[in-house]
Design a protein around this motif. Sequence first.
Motif, PDB file in Angstrom:
ATOM      1  N   GLU A  21       0.824  -1.204   0.000  1.00  0.00           N
ATOM      2  CA  GLU A  21       0.000   0.000   0.000  1.00  0.00           C
ATOM      3  C   GLU A  21       0.864   1.262   0.000  1.00  0.00           C
ATOM      4  N   SER A  22       0.482   2.208  -0.848  1.00  0.00           N
ATOM      5  CA  SER A  22       1.176   3.488  -0.929  1.00  0.00           C
ATOM      6  C   SER A  22       0.264   4.451  -1.683  1.00  0.00           C
ATOM      7  N   ASN A  23       0.464   5.741  -1.430  1.00  0.00           N
ATOM      8  CA  ASN A  23      -0.311   6.753  -2.151  1.00  0.00           C
ATOM      9  C   ASN A  23       0.288   7.079  -3.517  1.00  0.00           C
ATOM     10  N   LYS A  24       1.521   6.604  -3.753  1.00  0.00           N
ATOM     11  CA  LYS A  24       2.195   6.903  -5.017  1.00  0.00           C
ATOM     12  C   LYS A  24       1.397   6.329  -6.191  1.00  0.00           C
ATOM     13  N   THR A  25       1.197   7.157  -7.212  1.00  0.00           N
ATOM     14  CA  THR A  25       0.348   6.743  -8.334  1.00  0.00           C
ATOM     15  C   THR A  25       0.953   7.190  -9.658  1.00  0.00           C
ATOM     16  N   PHE A  27       4.372  -4.251  -6.891  1.00  0.00           N
ATOM     17  CA  PHE A  27       4.835  -2.865  -6.836  1.00  0.00           C
ATOM     18  C   PHE A  27       4.165  -2.169  -5.668  1.00  0.00           C
ATOM     19  N   SER A  28       4.653  -0.986  -5.373  1.00  0.00           N
ATOM     20  CA  SER A  28       4.117  -0.202  -4.264  1.00  0.00           C
ATOM     21  C   SER A  28       3.352   0.992  -4.829  1.00  0.00           C
ATOM     22  N   GLY A  29       2.065   1.086  -4.518  1.00  0.00           N
ATOM     23  CA  GLY A  29       1.284   2.223  -5.013  1.00  0.00           C
ATOM     24  C   GLY A  29       0.195   1.808  -5.973  1.00  0.00           C
ATOM     25  N   ASN A  30      -0.069   2.673  -6.950  1.00  0.00           N
ATOM     26  CA  ASN A  30      -1.219   2.471  -7.838  1.00  0.00           C
ATOM     27  C   ASN A  30      -0.854   2.824  -9.280  1.00  0.00           C
ATOM     28  N   ILE A  31      -1.504   2.136 -10.201  1.00  0.00           N
ATOM     29  CA  ILE A  31      -1.403   2.476 -11.621  1.00  0.00           C
ATOM     30  C   ILE A  31      -2.812   2.818 -12.098  1.00  0.00           C
ATOM     31  N   GLY A  88     -12.891  15.392 -23.205  1.00  0.00           N
ATOM     32  CA  GLY A  88     -12.648  14.267 -22.310  1.00  0.00           C
ATOM     33  C   GLY A  88     -11.607  14.559 -21.252  1.00  0.00           C
ATOM     34  N   MET A  89     -10.477  15.136 -21.655  1.00  0.00           N
ATOM     35  CA  MET A  89      -9.420  15.401 -20.683  1.00  0.00           C
ATOM     36  C   MET A  89      -9.808  16.533 -19.745  1.00  0.00           C
ATOM     37  N   LEU A  90     -10.570  17.503 -20.242  1.00  0.00           N
ATOM     38  CA  LEU A  90     -11.056  18.563 -19.363  1.00  0.00           C
ATOM     39  C   LEU A  90     -11.979  17.986 -18.294  1.00  0.00           C
ATOM     40  N   ALA A  91     -12.779  16.987 -18.687  1.00  0.00           N
ATOM     41  CA  ALA A  91     -13.616  16.303 -17.701  1.00  0.00           C
ATOM     42  C   ALA A  91     -12.755  15.479 -16.749  1.00  0.00           C
ATOM     43  N   ALA A  92     -11.665  14.911 -17.278  1.00  0.00           N
ATOM     44  CA  ALA A  92     -10.793  14.068 -16.457  1.00  0.00           C
ATOM     45  C   ALA A  92     -10.096  14.855 -15.358  1.00  0.00           C
ATOM     46  N   VAL A  93      -9.920  16.162 -15.546  1.00  0.00           N
ATOM     47  CA  VAL A  93      -9.308  16.987 -14.495  1.00  0.00           C
ATOM     48  C   VAL A  93     -10.137  16.889 -13.210  1.00  0.00           C
ATOM     49  N   HIS A  94     -11.451  16.974 -13.336  1.00  0.00           N
ATOM     50  CA  HIS A  94     -12.341  16.876 -12.173  1.00  0.00           C
ATOM     51  C   HIS A  94     -12.281  15.466 -11.574  1.00  0.00           C
ATOM     52  N   ILE A  95     -12.181  14.470 -12.450  1.00  0.00           N
ATOM     53  CA  ILE A  95     -12.108  13.084 -11.987  1.00  0.00           C
ATOM     54  C   ILE A  95     -10.811  12.853 -11.216  1.00  0.00           C
ATOM     55  N   LEU A  96      -9.708  13.379 -11.742  1.00  0.00           N
ATOM     56  CA  LEU A  96      -8.418  13.228 -11.074  1.00  0.00           C
ATOM     57  C   LEU A  96      -8.431  13.888  -9.694  1.00  0.00           C
ATOM     58  N   GLU A  97      -9.033  15.075  -9.630  1.00  0.00           N
ATOM     59  CA  GLU A  97      -9.113  15.750  -8.337  1.00  0.00           C
ATOM     60  C   GLU A  97      -9.931  14.918  -7.344  1.00  0.00           C
ATOM     61  N   ARG A  98     -11.024  14.358  -7.844  1.00  0.00           N
ATOM     62  CA  ARG A  98     -11.888  13.543  -6.984  1.00  0.00           C
ATOM     63  C   ARG A  98     -11.154  12.292  -6.498  1.00  0.00           C
ATOM     64  N   LEU A  99     -10.479  11.609  -7.421  1.00  0.00           N
ATOM     65  CA  LEU A  99      -9.735  10.403  -7.047  1.00  0.00           C
ATOM     66  C   LEU A  99      -8.600  10.734  -6.081  1.00  0.00           C
ATOM     67  N   GLN A 100      -7.959  11.874  -6.338  1.00  0.00           N
ATOM     68  CA  GLN A 100      -6.866  12.301  -5.467  1.00  0.00           C
ATOM     69  C   GLN A 100      -7.373  12.541  -4.050  1.00  0.00           C
ATOM     70  N   GLU A 114     -10.271  11.451  -2.644  1.00  0.00           N
ATOM     71  CA  GLU A 114     -10.883  10.273  -2.027  1.00  0.00           C
ATOM     72  C   GLU A 114      -9.844   9.255  -1.575  1.00  0.00           C
ATOM     73  N   ASN A 115      -8.748   9.147  -2.332  1.00  0.00           N
ATOM     74  CA  ASN A 115      -7.762   8.103  -2.057  1.00  0.00           C
ATOM     75  C   ASN A 115      -6.415   8.644  -1.601  1.00  0.00           C
ATOM     76  N   LYS A 116      -6.352   9.989  -1.413  1.00  0.00           N
ATOM     77  CA  LYS A 116      -5.103  10.634  -0.979  1.00  0.00           C
ATOM     78  C   LYS A 116      -3.931  10.279  -1.908  1.00  0.00           C
ATOM     79  N   LEU A 117      -4.191  10.288  -3.206  1.00  0.00           N
ATOM     80  CA  LEU A 117      -3.183   9.873  -4.174  1.00  0.00           C
ATOM     81  C   LEU A 117      -2.098  10.929  -4.339  1.00  0.00           C
ATOM     82  N   GLU A 118      -0.878  10.459  -4.536  1.00  0.00           N
ATOM     83  CA  GLU A 118       0.251  11.324  -4.858  1.00  0.00           C
ATOM     84  C   GLU A 118       0.701  10.965  -6.279  1.00  0.00           C
TER      85      GLU A 118
END
Length: 530
Positions: free
Chosen positions: A73-77, A156-160, A174-186, A188-192
């Motif tokens: 487990e790791s926050n690294k993504t 491996f350690s972290g997430n892909i 699509g990528m403009l929408a993905a910005v909001h998704i990335l923020e949400r995932l970050q 919710e999961n404390k992703l780095e």
Amino acid sequence: MLKEQIMDTMFKLALIPGISGTKSENFAAVGIHDILKKMAYFLKNPELLKVYPVQDDPLERTVVTAMVKGKKESNKTVIITGHYDVVGIDDFGPLMEIAFDPIKITKRIHELPLDEDATKDLHSGDWIFGRGTADMKFGIALGIEILRYYSERRDFSGNILFIAVPGEESNSEGMLAAVHILERLQNENKLEFKGAFVSECCLPDYVEDDTKKIYLGTCGKIMPLLFFAGKAAHVCDSTSALNPNLLASEVNAMLELNTDFCESSGDIVTAPPTCLKQTDLKEYYSVQTPLYAAAYYNLLTIGRSTSELISLLKDIGVKAFDKINEKCKGFGITYEPRVMTYEELYEEVKRNFTGDFDNHMNDFIDKCTAAGMGLQTTAIHSVKETFNYYSVKEPTIVISFAPPFYPSKSLDKSRANDEFLLHTVQKMLDFAKVNFKVDIAKRNYFMGICDLSYTGNISKADVENCSKNIIGMYKNYTIPFEKLKLLSIPGVVFGGFGKDFHKCSERLNLSYSFEIVPELYKFMIEHLLL
């Protein structure tokens, strides 16, 4: 095994049309999701495979995300992303029916006129042809199968995180929408986010250039939209009029292919501006000269500020008036050079408007959207609508920007995460040279325009200038600048080797793309997720 899996997945995806700006893009999203959901990992962890709608999208397109978590487990993504839409196939002519079938089109592509380089590649047997092979069904297949590879090991350690987006060939919805998704995932999961890989193929810099490349950033794109207000008259009295087409032509003559607008970084030089549309706004035939015209231009950037660009455009506008005054002096007519930004026009109109001009323009844009107008056509008519309320009815040039806007971006060693990714890239290059005898060149910018622009590090000054002069900003076109500043994801563009994007001779090199690139991806991912 990995090579064969990527090839099989690419062939499956290439057969799905997914033409940008059409509902067929949804077929590609479904195809990608179907492949992912059958993986053993996602059968056990279905919550890590998601489909997000692109908000307020008339085509109801979606973004597909899939995340594999390592045993440690790791926050690294690490992010692998690409677009699943492709451009149209009209250029394939009589072979349109098989344009999406790489095997069939490669066997028959010789029936179309090919240049010497494409013919040589065809005869080599090391290239596969077809729409979407290089741009970029290979990149999507690569991301999917790399994800499968690690989902079966999880050593491996972290997430892909894999993200497949629509609309890159149009307005990057699509990528403009993905910005909001990335923020949400970050959140919710404390992703780095340690790095983002846009799996676009590298491009040759010239005919027969076989240099393989990795891009440490991407150029920006901005679309200057110039609106021309003239002076109308009966054609028999044309010397008393100022045809806005003349204004537009003078500007176009000075702006088209003008190298003053080129920028350089090392060996890279941006292409000069070129006009994507020039038109007057007269709807029906009459013997009255046109009153309004407009033109917008494709312009690549890598460092120039928006304020500097506006200054250059204003200078060209003044020179256009000077040329017209020189031409008209024989008629005893001169025109004051009136050149202004849309921001200046808008604020002047708003001050004198009875009522709420912001609401008026929002309603106007809604009507344009409901009528099926694209972002660029809506932008033209929005400037016209604003100018209709301008009290000064004199020949004028209004400078604005039409969507889309792509910020330029490149890795900066002064930022810790960027430095770590740069270090990883260099180690990969050394690995490639020793193990595969291939020299991969580093380039600071990918010059094909791509979604890496929307992964962060946006200039505050450019945000302010752009948001006030991009027509429809925050209404029918939105760039989440604040979220981009918070994300600030280091990223590179790295994929297979392709040629002739958007041409009938589009093709993908087999040996490098399928045998070497996947191994280099594995090397970098494992270095980032130590």
